[in-house]
Design a protein around this motif. Structure first.
Motif, PDB file in Angstrom:
ATOM      1  N   ARG A  29     -16.513   7.748 -16.764  1.00 49.84           N
ATOM      2  CA  ARG A  29     -16.606   6.919 -15.667  1.00 49.84           C
ATOM      3  C   ARG A  29     -15.615   5.695 -15.553  1.00 49.84           C
ATOM      4  N   ASN A  30     -15.624   5.130 -16.766  1.00 53.41           N
ATOM      5  CA  ASN A  30     -14.961   3.859 -16.978  1.00 53.41           C
ATOM      6  C   ASN A  30     -13.625   4.186 -17.298  1.00 53.41           C
ATOM      7  N   VAL A  43      -7.652   4.447 -12.210  1.00 54.09           N
ATOM      8  CA  VAL A  43      -7.541   4.033 -10.842  1.00 54.09           C
ATOM      9  C   VAL A  43      -6.759   2.576 -10.663  1.00 54.09           C
ATOM     10  N   ARG A  44      -7.462   1.730 -11.170  1.00 53.46           N
ATOM     11  CA  ARG A  44      -6.806   0.200 -11.111  1.00 53.46           C
ATOM     12  C   ARG A  44      -5.673   0.154 -11.619  1.00 53.46           C
ATOM     13  N   ASP A  47      -3.195   1.437  -9.249  1.00 51.15           N
ATOM     14  CA  ASP A  47      -3.528   0.951  -7.856  1.00 51.15           C
ATOM     15  C   ASP A  47      -3.671   2.216  -6.772  1.00 51.15           C
ATOM     16  N   TYR A  48      -4.300   3.086  -7.420  1.00 52.82           N
ATOM     17  CA  TYR A  48      -4.612   4.461  -6.864  1.00 52.82           C
ATOM     18  C   TYR A  48      -5.592   4.321  -5.585  1.00 52.82           C
ATOM     19  N   HIS A  68     -10.362   6.970   1.239  1.00 52.34           N
ATOM     20  CA  HIS A  68     -10.353   5.375   1.636  1.00 52.34           C
ATOM     21  C   HIS A  68      -9.061   5.268   2.108  1.00 52.34           C
ATOM     22  N   LEU A 115      -7.817   1.527   4.315  1.00 51.14           N
ATOM     23  CA  LEU A 115      -7.139   0.504   3.755  1.00 51.14           C
ATOM     24  C   LEU A 115      -5.765   0.292   4.204  1.00 51.14           C
ATOM     25  N   MET A 166       0.849  -1.214   0.088  1.00 50.94           N
ATOM     26  CA  MET A 166       0.187   0.163   0.056  1.00 50.94           C
ATOM     27  C   MET A 166       0.793   1.260  -0.165  1.00 50.94           C
ATOM     28  N   ARG A 177      -5.942  -0.802   9.332  1.00 52.11           N
ATOM     29  CA  ARG A 177      -7.127  -0.887   9.019  1.00 52.11           C
ATOM     30  C   ARG A 177      -8.172  -0.223   9.875  1.00 52.11           C
ATOM     31  N   VAL A 193     -16.018  11.402  -9.952  1.00 51.45           N
ATOM     32  CA  VAL A 193     -16.433   9.860 -10.219  1.00 51.45           C
ATOM     33  C   VAL A 193     -16.120   9.145  -9.002  1.00 51.45           C
ATOM     34  N   LEU A 194     -14.963   9.538  -8.204  1.00 50.11           N
ATOM     35  CA  LEU A 194     -14.642   8.874  -6.995  1.00 50.11           C
ATOM     36  C   LEU A 194     -15.457   9.191  -5.866  1.00 50.11           C
ATOM     37  N   GLY A 195     -16.134  10.590  -5.705  1.00 49.51           N
ATOM     38  CA  GLY A 195     -16.881  10.748  -4.982  1.00 49.51           C
ATOM     39  C   GLY A 195     -18.449  10.254  -5.014  1.00 49.51           C
ATOM     40  N   VAL A 236     -11.874   4.675 -13.859  1.00 42.86           N
ATOM     41  CA  VAL A 236     -12.162   3.633 -12.873  1.00 42.86           C
ATOM     42  C   VAL A 236     -10.663   2.633 -13.496  1.00 42.86           C
ATOM     43  N   ARG A 237     -10.521   2.656 -14.708  1.00 45.38           N
ATOM     44  CA  ARG A 237      -9.675   2.109 -15.319  1.00 45.38           C
ATOM     45  C   ARG A 237      -8.293   2.436 -15.045  1.00 45.38           C
TER      46      ARG A 237
END
Lengths: 358, 358
Positions: free
Chosen positions: B38-39, B45-46, B49-50, B55, B59, B1, B63, B26-28, B42-43
């Motif tokens: 949005r897609n 972000v993935r 690994d943001y 959050h 994470l 992380m 935790r 988008v994140l809110g 999201v892509r």
């Protein structure tokens, strides 16, 4: 936890001054035990920090025994009842379970799956209708691989399967078959103008139901009429608003309504009543899901095996069941292996009137 | 992380080819954003690994940001709606939340609290009616100290407070006040023979409601009649069975029913209907909770602020609210500090008939 695991059920029985069988009965929670006895045992368990065997794995540092179910909202009966099935089966298998909710937000879903992967959940069960597009397939495929790498299993529940080779298990129900059956039920009662209330193009659950509706109409030689397919989200407010709008636009051009689910039906019934239309005397209506409002509304609907869906998802995750062969079920977009499909059936109540001379 | 935390929202915006404001939107998840945009976000972000800031705490390895709510069952609307309030507030505070269910089993509750303590949940919210005895007080006191030692906060929701000095926060609702008000509503409509259906001696929730019922009768000079206080668990089946038994024993000696909650009312209404008695023409009925069946049954009931209970529990846990002074609220067994009590109010629908000459 290592030290406490050395404490045995015999130590607890001795401390509580009861038999081992009694301790077992109290911890199992399945037989009636006197409150005083129960309290003695619970106190001894606490004092000795005893970890019952069934829970030992779930409580170990790596926590591999936790089973997580991820849903949109627990305030929606469909999700709550599947979650209940998951938890009952998990408890029976000696696992603790967690419910996580996304509020329908992809960002929160991503955070939750990451957290569960970190925590090495034994299984992650994702539930609910989705828009199946490339982004969705890509996201699920990534979840499946990431979880598999961490030793977790991904189970999709009520969602279409992913491609070949993706390490995800799938349990679904015969969505289209239920819609076909309940539409045929209305057709058999003489209805020809049946309004489908709950169109949501692209959403798997509604799309399957519309497919069943259209197939039943076609079989009975009734032409599909786009004017009788009305958009509505799958909740009470949407059902109410859509039916109000329809009735405001002119006298009903239909004798029956197939509501996308029971909540939509509840909203539609309220709008019909406010418009002075009685169910089933003036308008017949059927729903889908067989969740609590259906009974109180005396609503004919399609029963979903919620409890069994949840239980099956857990059994699949733990390797207790072997999924069917490739392309086994009638799930939309099928074509991959590892799919298990549960049946649905109609529950006939009092919301449909027979039309015609009979 | 650690590595992924170095990725910033700017990196995500660049990768997705959109503005920082769009990524934030988008994140809110609060503003409408085109699906394609949005897609893309999201892509990105993935791929990067943001971890969004909101959050990030949740994470982290320790935790500390997870908020857990522990209930009997999510299939009971009372619990599901409070859990929904918890989750909404937790999301708003940038926390992830978990729901755990006990099935009413003390052993599972113990395992769950241990697991949450190990995982260092930021707060553990326990909800629901209990039998308050020494064992209960001792168990809760131990939870409170064990969680406090691990840096977690214990919040009791809809449960009576513990003794002075126990590190537990309490949020409740005016259970007795609501029962008093709804009984007075029946009395004002001319009813004198009011059946209380849902006696559960020792259970805090029912005991408080019976207390409000008896107080209202006394104020109106109506003597309490033990024959009009009937035992029933707080579910639909119990309400149905208890009313059936009562009607089988002879003609109704009452003109109105105060059901312990809306589910009990739903079961009782079914039994009354099967016996040929109409609501409200023959028998008036009120419920408690204002959960979904109430609306479809056109049932007058007491509204519980479910959502606000859940939200308040989270705000208390995070130190956003200061609880009231000692002995502030009308919670049974009060007498300790740190209690916050929310109000209840009647929702008048069509299930009560006015008796008498008017």
């Amino acid at each position: 936890m290592t030290a406490s695991n050395r404490v045995t059920i015999r130590d607890v029985a001795k401390r509580a001054g009861v038999s081992v069988a009694t301790v077992s009965r109290v911890l199992g929670g399945e037989y009636p035990v006197l409150a005083a006895t129960r309290n003695k045992v619970v106190r001894a368990v606490r004092e000795l920090d005893y970890v019952p065997n069934a829970h030992a794995r779930a409580l170990s540092a790596a926590r591999p025994g936790a089973i997580a179910i991820v849903v949109n909202s627990v305030a929606v009966p469909y999700y709550a009842l599947i979650a209940q099935g998951v938890e009952e089966q998990a408890a029976q298998e000696g696992r603790l379970s967690l419910i996580c909710t996304t509020g329908g937000d992809t960002g929160r879903e991503l955070s939750i799956v990451r957290l569960l992967r970190e925590q090495r959940a034994e299984a992650v069960i994702l539930v609910g209708s989705v828009v199946v597009d490339d982004e969705y397939r890509e996201r699920m495929t990534e979840y499946a691989h990431a979880l598999a790498a961490a030793g977790s299993r991904l189970v999709l529940c009520g969602r279409p399967p992913l491609g070949e080779g993706v390490p995800a298990l799938v349990v679904g129900f015969d969505n289209t078959g239920g819609a076909h059956a309940v539409t045929a039920h209305l057709l058999s009662a003489g209805h020809r103008r049946i309004l489908y209330l709950g169109l949501r193009p692209g959403h798997t659950t509604s799309d399957s139901r519309v497919a069943g509706y259209r197939a039943a109409l076609a079989e009975h030689g009734v032409p599909a009429d786009p004017d009788l397919e009305v958009e509505a989200e799958f909740d009470r407010e949407a059902g109410y608003a859509a039916m109000r709008r329809r009735l405001a636009a002119g006298p009903p051009s239909f004798t029956a309504v197939f509501a996308g689910n029971d909540l939509v039906a509840a909203g539609a019934i309220q709008a019909l009543r406010e418009h002075g239309l009685r169910v089933p005397d003036d308008i017949s209506i059927v729903g889908y899901d067989d969740v609590p409002p259906a009974q109180d509304l005396d609503l004919t609907t399609v029963h979903l095996p919620h409890d069994e869906l949840g239980r099956t998802a857990v059994r699949l995750a733990l390797g207790r069941l072997t999924p069917g062969p490739p392309s086994s079920g009638p799930m939309d977009g099928a074509g991959s292996a590892r799919v298990l499909t549960l049946g649905t059936h109609i529950v006939v109540r009092g919301s449909v009137r027979r039309l015609g001379p009979r």
